[in-house]
Write a protein that holds these residues in place. Structure first.
Motif, short mmCIF file in Angstrom:
data_model
loop_
_atom_site.label_atom_id
_atom_site.label_comp_id
_atom_site.label_asym_id
_atom_site.label_seq_id
_atom_site.Cartn_x
_atom_site.Cartn_y
_atom_site.Cartn_z
N TYR A 155 -23.58 41.71 -20.06
CA TYR A 155 -22.24 41.80 -19.62
C TYR A 155 -21.11 41.33 -21.01
CZ TYR A 155 -23.05 39.88 -14.84
OH TYR A 155 -23.77 39.27 -13.81
N ASN A 156 -21.57 41.76 -22.51
CA ASN A 156 -20.63 42.67 -23.44
C ASN A 156 -21.49 43.46 -23.81
OD1 ASN A 156 -19.87 39.95 -23.15
ND2 ASN A 156 -20.82 38.74 -25.21
N TRP A 157 -21.90 43.83 -23.37
CA TRP A 157 -22.69 45.24 -23.78
C TRP A 157 -21.76 46.56 -23.12
CZ3 TRP A 157 -28.04 45.89 -21.10
CH2 TRP A 157 -29.19 44.19 -21.33
N GLY A 158 -21.21 47.63 -23.65
CA GLY A 158 -20.39 48.83 -23.83
C GLY A 158 -21.74 49.33 -23.51
N HIS A 159 -21.01 50.53 -23.46
CA HIS A 159 -22.00 51.91 -23.48
C HIS A 159 -23.18 52.10 -24.86
CE1 HIS A 159 -23.25 55.93 -23.74
NE2 HIS A 159 -23.41 56.27 -22.46
#
Length: 648
Positions: free
Chosen positions: A478-482
């Protein structure tokens, strides 16, 4: 202070017992979950035959994934509201679509729903009313400062609640694996003023923590400091007059209004080398310029003789040490939860204990009356079994009355029940670390609770999670960005592709499908040998060629296969490596999908580990209350679940 529900669950669960029953059933019976969490490994992705991607996922899942890019798939797994999608899936219409293309299969939606409902909730609203002072926050990055600020406030509030319920104060807070003692230092400082027992096995960490205690005004600096003042030393040093000859002993006097009769003193100059006419001309010009400059100045004799007043340097007094809170460091390797000898070492019952009344009158207890230590054990991200020791300390030590433990590094946990025996198709190759950790039979390992140990499933007895599953539990999807997710996918693709290169060049044998992952294979003894690359610099991931060059530097140092790596892989040209990347680039998306599913599913692995610790406390009659709750923001620090226990 305990929340209404002892576990942070979604609203659909009636109580914790219903949730635990569903959690254990899913983790031991869902074939897809068991394969994604421990049943497959990224290193096998490009070396297995048949293909791991099609062997793992159902055909309708693969067909759906073909119509969407990886970031749309991540959106579906993590953030999309699947309630309306599940309702649409129940209809038999054929014109359904999602995100402008294919509609998700019903089985995929059901799997997403189960993972989400069985994952523990992480919502937390931080208290930003007062931030840590600068002299306390020294050495902390933004993430650590957030953790320490929020957890120290939580521990202080919990200790007040315990003191009110027990009618007696807590004497100490013991920090398991204190490290640099950021948490303990904060709790010992204002406004908390707690007495901390910091237990740490690494001497260098304790030394560094002691130095930071001085900066935090908790201890005096024992070192004798010498500060050199150049100006003061220059004043004390006697000067030799430039115009004084060897025969002169007194300082010559200059003409002044007070001494008008003093004649001009003539000092014989030392013989100089004969100057050339050119040098004499240059010197004459310089003298003329110097004379013109002085001629334009108006100075009185008093101006020349006025002495400069030198003030002694003013040193700031050292900051006053706040002794209301204390820190006691114990260099000790914790191997179990029994702490009584350590507590007795810090709190000596034979030593008179001073306490102050409301009127600040000193009252000394009798030496015959032993002190009664009441300790809360806390931990901020202790690795592996260290949290297990902390949880057990509540039931093993009379002096420990409460715990507040936050774990991390689940891959460092040991296994108590032996190898997993789930009767599902094996989709991964054997690995030496899998055998080593699975056969440890460590009494301090996972699981802790009797419920997990004796759980009867259709495929096995007892709840078991191998090292691959536990390692995935430290992910934070849930902390992953692109950019973050692209970086993860690239790194895993390069590592899997390197494994293919090693296989094609005879460095490693072709991975067979073993009948037993934990048994030795006499027909293929080399299957138990692992080549570990480890961490590399960011510059190594610019291209696959850069990655191979950096990785082979480490692999060439392997004592068994290092020479073969040098001969067969290090000599490959850039064109050959680029050819590998071009050939296998279409598989990158499939690998990314599998990795995303693994990280998404691993939330349930973490839930199973945390619930096991809570269940262990729940099974002991000496424990009055126990619960789990998030204590800081998931976005700042995803391992934010604290296990709380209070003794009767």
């Amino acid at each position: 202070m305990a929340p209404p529900n002892p576990l942070p669950l979604s609203d659909e669960w009636k109580d914790a017992d219903e949730y635990v029953s569903a959690l254990l059933s899913f983790t031991t019976e869902s074939v897809m979950f068991m394969n994604l969490c421990g049943g497959v490994h990224i290193l096998d992705f490009l070396t297995r035959d048949p293909d791991l991607y099609t062997s793992l996922l159902p055909e309708d899942w693969c067909a759906f994934f073909e119509h969407h890019d990886i970031h749309s798939i991540l959106q579906l797994l993590l953030r999309e509201d699947i309630g309306p999608l599940c309702e649409q899936a129940e209809t038999n219409t054929t014109d359904r679509s999602w995100n402008g293309s294919a509609f998700p299969p019903v089985s995929l939606l059901e799997y997403i729903r189960n993972i989400r409902r069985l994952s523990l909730r992480r919502e937390f609203t931080p208290d930003k009313s007062q931030s840590l002072p600068r002299h306390i926050v020294v050495g902390m990055n933004k993430k650590k400062a957030h953790e320490v600020e929020q957890f120290s406030r939580y521990v202080a509030s919990l200790s007040e609640t315990i003191e009110e319920s027990r009618g007696e104060p807590l004497t100490h807070i013991a920090d398991f694996g204190s490290g640099q003692n950021y948490l303990g230092r904060t709790l010992a400082s204002a406004p908390y003023h707690k007495h901390i027992i910091a237990i740490e096995r690494k001497h260098q960490y304790i030394s560094g923590a002691n130095r930071m205690d001085v900066h935090a005004r908790l201890a005096k600096d024992e070192k004798k400091k010498f500060m050199h003042n150049a100006k003061l030393a220059k004043l004390k040093k006697p000067k030799k007059q430039k115009n004084q000859c060897d025969d002169c002993t007194d300082t010559p006097e200059l003409a002044s209004p007070e001494n008008p009769d003093v004649s001009e003193i003539k000092v014989q100059a030392q013989s100089e080398p004969t100057e050339t006419p050119q040098e004499e001309a240059i010197g004459q010009v310089e003298d003329d310029i110097f004379s013109d400059t002085l001629g334009g100045m108006s100075l009185e004799a008093n101006d020349i003789l006025t002495s400069v007043e030198h003030k002694p340097p003013v040193f700031k007094p050292p900051p006053e040490v706040d002794s209301r809170g204390t820190v006691s460091y114990i260099e000790h390797e914790i191997k179990d939860g029994y702490l009584e000898p350590i507590i007795e070492h810090v709190v000596d019952p034979k030593t008179p204990v001073e306490s102050r009344t409301a009127t600040d009158e000193v009252v000394t207890q009798s030496e015959n009356k032993p002190s009664d230590p009441r300790v809360m054990v806390v931990s901020l991200h202790s690795c592996g079994n260290l949290v297990h020791h902390g949880v057990r300390s509540l039931v093993l030590n009379p002096s420990v009355v409460a715990i507040a433990m936050i774990g991390c590094c689940y891959n460092l946990l040991t296994e108590r029940l032996g190898p997993a025996t789930y009767k599902i198709p094996i989709l991964r190759s054997s690995h030496p670390r899998l055998k080593q950790t699975g056969s440890s039979w460590d009494p301090h390992g996972f699981p802790m609770s009797k419920l997990y140990e004796e759980y009867e499933a259709k495929t096995t007895k007892g709840v078991k999670l191998n090292i691959t599953a536990r390692a995935m539990a430290v992910q934070a999807p849930y902390n992953w960005g692109h950019a973050d997710s692209e970086g993860f996918f690239t790194r895993h693709f390069y590592r899997a592709l390197l494994q293919r290169v090693l296989l094609d060049h005879g460095i490693i044998p072709k991975a067979d499908v073993p009948k037993d992952l934990y048994a030795d294979d006499p027909e293929n003894p080399e299957s138990g040998i692992a080549l570990i690359v480890g961490s590399l610099r960011k510059s190594a991931f610019v291209s696959f060629t850069s990655y191979v060059r950096a990785a082979t530097v480490k692999l060439s140092q392997d004592p068994l296969r290092g020479d073969e790596v040098k001969k067969r892989v290090c000599t490959m040209t850039d064109e050959e490596l680029q050819g590998y990347e071009t050939e296998y680039l279409p598989t990158r998306k499939n690998l990314s999908i599998v990795w995303a599913l693994m990280a998404f599913s691993s939330q349930v692995v973490e839930a199973a580990i945390v619930v096991d610790r809570w269940q262990f406390l729940r099974e002991h009659d000496s424990v009055k209350e126990c619960w789990v709750e998030p204590v800081f923001e998931y976005g700042q620090s995803p391992r934010n679940l604290a296990v709380i226990g209070i003794k009767k």
